[in-house]
Design a protein around this motif. Structure first.
Motif, mmCIF file in Angstrom:
data_model
loop_
_atom_site.group_PDB
_atom_site.id
_atom_site.type_symbol
_atom_site.label_atom_id
_atom_site.label_comp_id
_atom_site.label_asym_id
_atom_site.label_seq_id
_atom_site.Cartn_x
_atom_site.Cartn_y
_atom_site.Cartn_z
ATOM 1 N N VAL A 143 0.687 -1.203 -0.068
ATOM 2 C CA VAL A 143 -0.208 0.223 -0.032
ATOM 3 C C VAL A 143 0.923 1.433 -0.107
ATOM 4 O O VAL A 143 2.161 1.379 0.572
ATOM 5 C CB VAL A 143 -0.839 0.159 1.146
ATOM 6 C CG1 VAL A 143 -2.057 1.607 0.906
ATOM 7 C CG2 VAL A 143 -1.469 -0.872 1.119
ATOM 8 N N LEU A 144 1.034 1.745 -1.001
ATOM 9 C CA LEU A 144 1.394 3.612 -1.306
ATOM 10 C C LEU A 144 0.901 5.122 -0.124
ATOM 11 O O LEU A 144 -0.947 4.446 -0.838
ATOM 12 C CB LEU A 144 1.644 3.506 -2.591
ATOM 13 C CG LEU A 144 2.834 5.012 -2.551
ATOM 14 C CD1 LEU A 144 3.987 4.132 -1.954
ATOM 15 C CD2 LEU A 144 3.413 3.923 -4.581
ATOM 16 N N LEU A 145 1.073 5.506 0.147
ATOM 17 C CA LEU A 145 0.347 6.655 1.226
ATOM 18 C C LEU A 145 0.728 7.681 0.132
ATOM 19 O O LEU A 145 2.006 8.276 -0.026
ATOM 20 C CB LEU A 145 0.258 6.170 2.484
ATOM 21 C CG LEU A 145 0.102 5.328 2.882
ATOM 22 C CD1 LEU A 145 0.208 5.743 4.738
ATOM 23 C CD2 LEU A 145 -1.465 5.368 2.829
ATOM 24 N N LEU A 146 0.038 8.430 -0.170
ATOM 25 C CA LEU A 146 0.070 10.344 -0.253
ATOM 26 C C LEU A 146 -0.437 11.360 0.066
ATOM 27 O O LEU A 146 -1.439 10.967 0.435
ATOM 28 C CB LEU A 146 -0.625 9.721 -1.815
ATOM 29 C CG LEU A 146 0.223 9.655 -3.917
ATOM 30 C CD1 LEU A 146 0.657 8.300 -3.470
ATOM 31 C CD2 LEU A 146 -0.362 10.040 -4.205
ATOM 32 N N HIS A 147 0.399 11.693 0.510
ATOM 33 C CA HIS A 147 -0.141 12.752 0.937
ATOM 34 C C HIS A 147 -1.017 14.641 0.505
ATOM 35 O O HIS A 147 -0.599 14.372 -0.491
ATOM 36 C CB HIS A 147 0.870 13.508 1.893
ATOM 37 C CG HIS A 147 2.279 14.222 0.881
ATOM 38 N ND1 HIS A 147 2.279 15.338 0.668
ATOM 39 C CD2 HIS A 147 3.338 13.927 1.345
ATOM 40 C CE1 HIS A 147 2.688 15.691 0.178
ATOM 41 N NE2 HIS A 147 3.665 14.281 0.342
ATOM 42 N N ARG A 186 -1.524 1.988 11.557
ATOM 43 C CA ARG A 186 -3.073 1.027 11.162
ATOM 44 C C ARG A 186 -3.044 0.057 10.288
ATOM 45 O O ARG A 186 -3.671 -0.576 10.609
ATOM 46 C CB ARG A 186 -3.910 1.629 11.401
ATOM 47 C CG ARG A 186 -4.316 2.957 12.935
ATOM 48 C CD ARG A 186 -5.570 3.525 12.896
ATOM 49 N NE ARG A 186 -5.710 4.175 14.691
ATOM 50 C CZ ARG A 186 -6.112 5.558 15.062
ATOM 51 N NH1 ARG A 186 -5.942 6.638 13.905
ATOM 52 N NH2 ARG A 186 -6.299 4.994 16.165
ATOM 53 N N LEU A 187 -3.070 0.900 8.625
ATOM 54 C CA LEU A 187 -2.503 -0.143 7.867
ATOM 55 C C LEU A 187 -1.772 -1.707 8.229
ATOM 56 O O LEU A 187 -1.744 -2.572 7.614
ATOM 57 C CB LEU A 187 -2.517 0.641 6.358
ATOM 58 C CG LEU A 187 -3.892 1.341 6.463
ATOM 59 C CD1 LEU A 187 -3.627 2.339 4.596
ATOM 60 C CD2 LEU A 187 -5.109 0.938 5.847
ATOM 61 N N ARG A 188 -0.156 -0.668 8.971
ATOM 62 C CA ARG A 188 0.606 -1.990 8.919
ATOM 63 C C ARG A 188 0.134 -3.363 9.279
ATOM 64 O O ARG A 188 0.304 -3.958 9.637
ATOM 65 C CB ARG A 188 1.591 -0.938 9.266
ATOM 66 C CG ARG A 188 3.314 -2.144 9.732
ATOM 67 C CD ARG A 188 4.102 -1.907 10.372
ATOM 68 N NE ARG A 188 3.239 -1.123 11.745
ATOM 69 C CZ ARG A 188 3.993 0.099 12.373
ATOM 70 N NH1 ARG A 188 5.510 0.565 11.946
ATOM 71 N NH2 ARG A 188 3.673 0.128 13.222
ATOM 72 N N ASP A 189 -0.962 -2.671 10.882
ATOM 73 C CA ASP A 189 -1.608 -4.018 11.989
ATOM 74 C C ASP A 189 -2.683 -4.313 11.241
ATOM 75 O O ASP A 189 -2.450 -5.908 12.355
ATOM 76 C CB ASP A 189 -2.221 -2.484 12.981
ATOM 77 C CG ASP A 189 -0.835 -2.193 13.909
ATOM 78 O OD1 ASP A 189 0.234 -2.528 13.807
ATOM 79 O OD2 ASP A 189 -1.094 -0.748 14.697
ATOM 80 N N SER A 232 -8.606 9.070 12.715
ATOM 81 C CA SER A 232 -9.173 8.665 12.680
ATOM 82 C C SER A 232 -9.014 7.221 12.197
ATOM 83 O O SER A 232 -8.677 6.602 11.431
ATOM 84 C CB SER A 232 -10.617 9.138 11.761
ATOM 85 O OG SER A 232 -11.548 7.419 11.619
ATOM 86 N N ALA A 233 -9.222 5.928 13.672
ATOM 87 C CA ALA A 233 -9.664 4.785 13.652
ATOM 88 C C ALA A 233 -10.601 4.085 12.417
ATOM 89 O O ALA A 233 -10.828 3.440 11.902
ATOM 90 C CB ALA A 233 -9.628 4.108 15.466
ATOM 91 N N ASP A 234 -11.712 4.981 12.509
ATOM 92 C CA ASP A 234 -12.913 4.521 11.245
ATOM 93 C C ASP A 234 -12.590 4.520 9.715
ATOM 94 O O ASP A 234 -12.583 3.510 9.232
ATOM 95 C CB ASP A 234 -13.833 4.689 12.266
ATOM 96 C CG ASP A 234 -14.990 5.113 13.487
ATOM 97 O OD1 ASP A 234 -14.445 4.049 13.506
ATOM 98 O OD2 ASP A 234 -15.641 5.784 13.932
ATOM 99 N N ALA A 280 2.852 13.263 7.685
ATOM 100 C CA ALA A 280 1.155 13.838 8.423
ATOM 101 C C ALA A 280 0.898 12.269 8.304
ATOM 102 O O ALA A 280 -0.570 11.624 9.020
ATOM 103 C CB ALA A 280 1.300 14.734 7.246
ATOM 104 N N MET A 281 0.945 11.393 7.244
ATOM 105 C CA MET A 281 0.424 9.495 7.312
ATOM 106 C C MET A 281 0.997 8.922 8.435
ATOM 107 O O MET A 281 0.394 7.336 7.622
ATOM 108 C CB MET A 281 0.567 9.317 5.535
ATOM 109 C CG MET A 281 0.122 10.553 4.957
ATOM 110 S SD MET A 281 -1.403 11.075 4.481
ATOM 111 C CE MET A 281 -1.679 9.634 3.610
ATOM 112 N N ALA A 282 1.121 9.323 9.197
ATOM 113 C CA ALA A 282 1.864 8.164 10.491
ATOM 114 C C ALA A 282 0.997 7.653 10.974
ATOM 115 O O ALA A 282 1.764 6.045 11.192
ATOM 116 C CB ALA A 282 2.344 9.192 11.247
ATOM 117 N N MET A 283 0.251 8.075 10.969
ATOM 118 C CA MET A 283 -0.819 7.342 12.206
ATOM 119 C C MET A 283 -1.535 6.267 11.105
ATOM 120 O O MET A 283 -2.302 5.109 11.307
ATOM 121 C CB MET A 283 -2.283 8.435 12.938
ATOM 122 C CG MET A 283 -2.862 7.565 13.005
ATOM 123 S SD MET A 283 -2.144 6.658 15.319
ATOM 124 C CE MET A 283 -2.237 7.134 16.311
#
Length: 210
Positions: free
Chosen positions: A9-13, A28-31, A191-193, A21-24
């Motif tokens: 999964v690749l995250l784009l800010h 969560r996606l790693r978990d 957000s966890a949701d 900014a995408m750390a949280m």
């Protein structure tokens, strides 16, 4: 029997942000069992075409297996533009509060003092958005309706918005799924949701909301 390797999964800010900014969301996606990567780009000083081409190279480099992309705000628009063609590895895209239909806040900012400087090379893309999605990837959109932010003071966002982007601005013909959660524009990133819905869509191509 060997377990399947984790999916990339690749995250784009978004605009004015950096990868941290995408750390949280990253955590969560790693978990959730994904192998998560960050993609950094200059959202103001460099032309979007430069980020799009770099993103395409990064996706190819992570292949040949599936490579999902999750983009916040401007990052979601860039993800769609990068994945329009069929020459990339398979995967899904999730946009978080991306004004795919054009941003009223961006248009309002353009007409204010310093607006061109603040939006930089991404101004036209944010103002006008896209016409529709015709790519082969399934795209899901998570919009927010917690109106915390200054966007409504700058431009017209509609009745429901996340403080920066209107819910109607996140709708685009061709999306596979669309959901609205109780979150603000920047709140999506912690957000966890939101993270749970991202994981559901990446696995199943749908959102698990009523």
């Amino acid at each position: 029997m060997n377990a399947l390797p984790p999916v990339d999964v690749l995250l784009l800010h978004g605009l004015w942000m950096r990868g941290f900014a995408m750390a949280m969301l990253h955590r969560r996606l790693r978990d959730e069992g994904f192998r998560v990567h960050q993609f950094e780009y200059m959202s103001v000083a460099a032309p979007p075409e430069q980020a799009i081409e770099r993103l395409r190279r990064r996706i190819r480099g992570l292949g040949p297996g599936p490579v999902h992309v999750v983009g916040h705000s401007l990052g979601g628009i860039l993800a769609l533009l990068a994945c329009r063609d069929d020459d990339l590895p398979d995967g899904r895209i999730v946009c978080l509060g991306s004004p795919l239909n054009g941003s009223g806040a961006a248009r309002g900012l353009t007409h204010s003092w310093g607006g061109d400087m603040l939006l930089g090379r991404s101004r036209e893309l944010l103002e006008h958005g896209l016409d529709r999605w015709d790519g082969h990837r399934e795209v899901g959109m998570i919009a927010g309706r917690q109106p915390v932010g200054l966007g409504s003071l700058i431009g017209e966002l509609g009745d429901q918005h996340d403080g920066t982007v209107g819910v109607e601005e996140t709708r685009l013909p061709g999306l596979a799924a669309h959901c609205v959660l109780e979150t603000s524009h920047t709140g999506m990133l912690v957000s966890a949701d939101v993270a749970r819905q991202v994981a559901v869509f990446l696995r199943e191509g749908r959102f698990d909301v009523a």
